[in-house]
Design an enzyme around this catalytic site. Structure first.
Site, mmCIF file in Angstrom:
data_model
loop_
_atom_site.group_PDB
_atom_site.id
_atom_site.type_symbol
_atom_site.label_atom_id
_atom_site.label_comp_id
_atom_site.label_asym_id
_atom_site.label_seq_id
_atom_site.Cartn_x
_atom_site.Cartn_y
_atom_site.Cartn_z
ATOM 1 N N ASP A 97 0.737 -1.075 0.163
ATOM 2 C CA ASP A 97 -0.004 0.090 -0.149
ATOM 3 C C ASP A 97 0.950 1.110 0.149
ATOM 4 O O ASP A 97 1.939 1.383 0.787
ATOM 5 C CB ASP A 97 -1.004 -0.040 1.248
ATOM 6 N N HIS A 98 0.766 2.184 -0.896
ATOM 7 C CA HIS A 98 1.364 3.416 -0.894
ATOM 8 C C HIS A 98 2.860 3.342 -1.082
ATOM 9 O O HIS A 98 3.716 3.964 -0.312
ATOM 10 C CB HIS A 98 1.006 4.297 0.096
ATOM 11 N N GLY A 194 -7.189 8.577 7.334
ATOM 12 C CA GLY A 194 -7.290 9.022 8.945
ATOM 13 C C GLY A 194 -8.771 8.895 9.349
ATOM 14 O O GLY A 194 -9.854 8.707 8.653
ATOM 15 N N HIS A 227 -9.375 5.064 -1.753
ATOM 16 C CA HIS A 227 -8.599 4.987 -0.525
ATOM 17 C C HIS A 227 -9.498 5.835 0.401
ATOM 18 O O HIS A 227 -10.465 6.273 0.373
ATOM 19 C CB HIS A 227 -7.261 5.784 -0.876
ATOM 20 N N GLY A 228 -8.658 5.944 1.696
ATOM 21 C CA GLY A 228 -9.398 6.594 2.548
ATOM 22 C C GLY A 228 -10.974 6.239 2.935
ATOM 23 O O GLY A 228 -11.618 7.303 3.038
ATOM 24 N N ASN A 270 -10.257 0.618 0.476
ATOM 25 C CA ASN A 270 -9.240 0.312 1.547
ATOM 26 C C ASN A 270 -9.707 0.971 2.493
ATOM 27 O O ASN A 270 -10.007 2.180 2.931
ATOM 28 C CB ASN A 270 -7.927 1.454 0.945
ATOM 29 N N ARG A 276 -7.877 -0.107 13.430
ATOM 30 C CA ARG A 276 -7.099 0.536 14.219
ATOM 31 C C ARG A 276 -8.162 0.937 15.598
ATOM 32 O O ARG A 276 -7.922 0.694 16.720
ATOM 33 C CB ARG A 276 -6.213 1.702 13.848
ATOM 34 N N ARG A 316 0.494 0.232 16.672
ATOM 35 C CA ARG A 316 1.693 0.047 16.629
ATOM 36 C C ARG A 316 2.709 1.125 17.636
ATOM 37 O O ARG A 316 3.765 0.746 17.696
ATOM 38 C CB ARG A 316 2.479 0.471 14.999
HETATM 39 P P1 13P Z 1 -8.593 4.894 6.204
HETATM 40 O O1 13P Z 1 -7.467 5.842 6.572
HETATM 41 O O2 13P Z 1 -9.570 5.769 5.628
HETATM 42 O O3 13P Z 1 -8.636 3.497 6.554
HETATM 43 O O4 13P Z 1 -7.727 4.502 4.784
HETATM 44 C C1 13P Z 1 -6.891 3.536 4.452
HETATM 45 C C2 13P Z 1 -6.148 3.659 3.253
HETATM 46 O O5 13P Z 1 -6.559 4.403 2.133
HETATM 47 C C3 13P Z 1 -4.901 2.726 2.952
HETATM 48 O O6 13P Z 1 -4.329 2.880 1.716
HETATM 49 O O1 G3H Z 2 -2.907 4.972 3.563
HETATM 50 C C1 G3H Z 2 -2.056 4.789 4.473
HETATM 51 C C2 G3H Z 2 -2.486 3.657 5.430
HETATM 52 O O2 G3H Z 2 -3.632 4.035 6.563
HETATM 53 C C3 G3H Z 2 -1.318 2.906 5.939
HETATM 54 O O3 G3H Z 2 -0.816 3.849 7.207
HETATM 55 O O4 G3H Z 2 1.618 4.247 6.343
HETATM 56 O O5 G3H Z 2 0.718 4.635 8.871
HETATM 57 O O6 G3H Z 2 0.805 2.348 7.789
HETATM 58 P P1 G3H Z 2 0.685 3.711 7.581
HETATM 59 ZN ZN ZN Z 3 -4.494 4.887 1.147
#
Ligand code: 13P
Ligand code: G3H
Ligand code: ZN
Length: 384
Positions: A97-98, A194, A227-228, A270, A276, A316
């Site tokens: 992811d990212h 977030g 995402h998000g 996502n 969390r 974490r």
């Molecule tokens: P959220 O912060 O809404 O759970 O989004 C997660 C996300 O996009 C991970 O790539």
């Molecule tokens: O999009 C980001 C995810 O919520 C992952 O978060 O980079 O803190 O692991 P992180």
């Molecule tokens: Zn994301």
């Protein structure tokens, strides 16, 4: 079995349901996530972000992990997903992811990931295209799926804060697919990462509709990613705050809007924040309900770390005293078992309703059992 993410998204696209993807940050969570996908007979997309890879190597400063730490942690996550997913009755994909660099992508593919995201969304358009193309050229010969990103989401995205969003231009999205050969694309259409997405956020569903429509006209077989997309259940927020947490203005995306966009061209959704929050709520309940654990030699430090920062809901940041359990899944005593159970239940509780609501439950049989090697052959034949 482990499959490239493309196989899971092809079924979702063809049969018109949404497939959620969940971020994982411990071996126990991976076990629980695969189990609930099995019980609901849903394909599974589990994801590790760059920070998670560093964390799973045991790095304290995981938000600024080195490439060596990310390599080590990607293998830890890859091994855990293989352990619980290789013989699973449902297809499982493991996705970065990212991802921010080709180096990171390589570390994940070496560690057993079957899919990667390269997020060049903060770069100028041509640089984003060039980086994503480079990753596609590297990943497709392994049969590994590639997700790109176009447009900027507001909020904290991999510790880069953006106050405003730049919505994805549907015509540019088509150009992006054509120029890069990527399989999936994260679009910016009103969601943000977030727990502070704003009250009553309205997703700009027309961006998804227009993008998918333009893709169809151009004969592009690709998938759109939201995402998000955490829903931030309000009872989690209230319960956390009632137990001494301090979450302000915590609102998510209304789940009905997410269900709606699965019919507007969004294939992958996502979710990280909801997990969390559920884990944090469960752990607070555990320590308050069993005060003797607050003084436990092995897990007492978790409670103290939670108390020290009531705004934090990222496990974490407070699980350091049981790090070997996080990275191996091995449980040394009954106190640690109780903590692990809270984390697993947090995963199960937040994942299960979304698999049902987005419609991927009871659909795992629709996903083609294709290996990365077979997918690599297909890319080769198609010249992508
Ligand atoms: P959220 O912060 O809404 O759970 O989004 C997660 C996300 O996009 C991970 O790539
Ligand atoms: O999009 C980001 C995810 O919520 C992952 O978060 O980079 O803190 O692991 P992180
Ligand atoms: Zn994301």
């Amino acid at each position: 079995m482990l499959v490239p993410m493309r196989a899971i998204l092809e079924a979702a696209d063809q049969h018109r349901y949404g497939q959620a993807a969940f971020n994982m940050n411990s071996v126990g969570q991976i076990e629980a996530a695969i189990r609930i996908h099995e019980l609901l007979r849903s394909g599974a997309i589990l994801q590790g972000a760059e920070a998670s890879n560093a964390y799973m190597s045991g790095a304290q400063d995981f938000m600024h992990g080195t490439i060596e730490q990310k390599q080590a942690g990607a293998k830890v996550i890859g091994d855990a997903v293989k352990k619980y997913g290789a013989d699973s009755i449902v297809p499982v994909a493991l996705h970065l992811d990212h991802g921010k660099s080709l180096e990171s992508v390589k570390a994940c593919i070496d560690g057993g990931y079957t899919s990667v995201m390269i997020d060049g969304s903060s770069l100028p358009y041509e640089d984003n295209v060039a980086l994503t193309r480079e990753v596609v050229k590297y990943a497709h010969p392994y049969g590994v799926t590639v997700e790109g990103e176009l447009g900027v989401l507001a909020g904290v995205e991999d510790h880069v804060f953006s106050a405003t969003s730049t919505y994805t231009n549907p015509m540019q999205a088509v150009d992006f697919f054509k120029k890069t050969g990527c399989d999936a694309l994260a679009i910016s259409y009103g969601t943000c990462h977030g727990a502070n997405k704003g009250k009553d956020t309205k997703i700009r569903r027309e961006i998804a509709i227009a993008t998918k429509e333009c893709m169809m006209h151009e004969g592009i077989s690709g998938f759109l990613v939201s995402h998000g997309s955490s829903t931030v259940p309000q009872e989690y927020v209230q319960q956390i705050n009632a137990m001494g947490g301090d979450l302000q203005n915590a609102f998510g995306i209304d789940v009905n809007q997410l269900v709606d966009v699965t019919r507007c061209g969004i294939n992958k959704i996502n979710v990280d924040t909801d997990i969390r929050l559920a884990c944090t709520r469960n752990l607070m309940e555990l320590f308050i309900g069993s005060p003797e654990l607050q003084e436990s030699e092995t897990v007492g430090a978790i409670w103290k770390a939670m108390r020290a920062n009531p705004k934090n809901f990222d496990p974490r940041n407070y699980l350091w005293s049981i790090m070997p359990t996080i990275t191996t899944g091995e449980v040394p005593n009954a106190d640690v078992q109780k903590v692990v159970n809270c984390m697993k239940d947090g995963v199960t509780e937040s994942i299960a309703p979304l698999l049902v609501q987005f419609g991927s439950y009871r659909k795992s049989h629709l996903i083609e059992a294709v290996t990365c090697e077979q997918m690599a052959e297909r890319y080769k034949k198609a010249g992508i």
